[in-house]
Write a protein that holds these residues in place. Structure first.
Motif: not given
Length: 213
Positions: A1-5, A7
């Motif tokens: 998963m992406e870092k923003t996801d 978070e």
């Protein structure tokens, strides 16, 4: 998963945000599926349109993003189009969970006008006799297939929800092929629960261990 996801997910759990909820609009249903966990209580009262509107507003204020309309059969509610339009105006991602037997052309057009709606349709067999035997209604398979065509014609995203038991175990691949032919995805689940009134009868339809494997 992406870092923003990550978070985003962390914040949801840390702040106990009810990001996804199901609204059980009614216990009523037009079918009598043998595996269903629902039952019809003696008190058939339901929340009114205004009460459900308030619930949706409160959930939106609490951070809810995904909303599912379910039942029973939500299409039995005359105010369902009004509730769906209100949910869309609140910018929910909406799922309508239905057997689709009652879904007509006007419903399909309305749903096609809602860009954030997906319809989850229950299918229990690749053959009419298998599906109809489980639902307790002759012609339910044909009605559901007609509804699926209407939804496709109106550009509505559709997901087939397939409960797998001893009643349709031999038709899993055929159901998958049917979904492919309709241009939709299908998800399969072997989970069959006792009814909400503790009647364990539906569990007799569960797969055997060897079938599950």
């Amino acid at each position: 998963m992406e870092k923003t996801d990550l978070e985003f997910v962390d914040r949801i759990f840390q702040e106990s945000v009810p990001y996804s909820r199901s609204l059980e609009l009614t216990h009523r249903c037009n079918l009598a599926c043998r595996h269903c966990y629902q039952f019809s209580p003696g008190d058939r009262s339901e929340l009114g349109t205004g009460q459900w509107m308030k619930v949706m507003q409160e959930l939106a204020s609490a951070g809810c993003l995904f909303l599912a309309f379910t039942g029973g059969e939500p299409l039995l509610r005359e105010d369902l189009p009004e509730l769906i339009r209100a949910a869309a105006a609140m910018r929910y991602a909406i799922t309508l969970q239905t057997n689709a037997v009652l879904l007509g052309e006007a419903d399909a057009r309305m749903l096609g006008d809602m860009p954030t709606v997906r319809v989850d349709v229950s299918v229990y067999g690749a053959r009419p006799e298998t599906h109809d035997r489980l639902t307790g209604m002759r012609g339910s398979f044909a009605a559901t297939r007609r509804a699926l065509e209407l939804l496709r014609e109106n550009g509505v995203p559709v997901l087939l929800k397939v409960t797998v038991g001893d009643f349709n175990f031999g038709e899993i691949e055929d159901i998958a092929l049917m979904a492919d032919g309709l241009g939709v995805k299908a998800v399969f689940s072997s989970l069959i629960f006792p009814r909400n009134d503790r009647d364990a009868a539906p569990t007799s339809l569960r797969l055997e261990d060897a079938e599950l494997e």
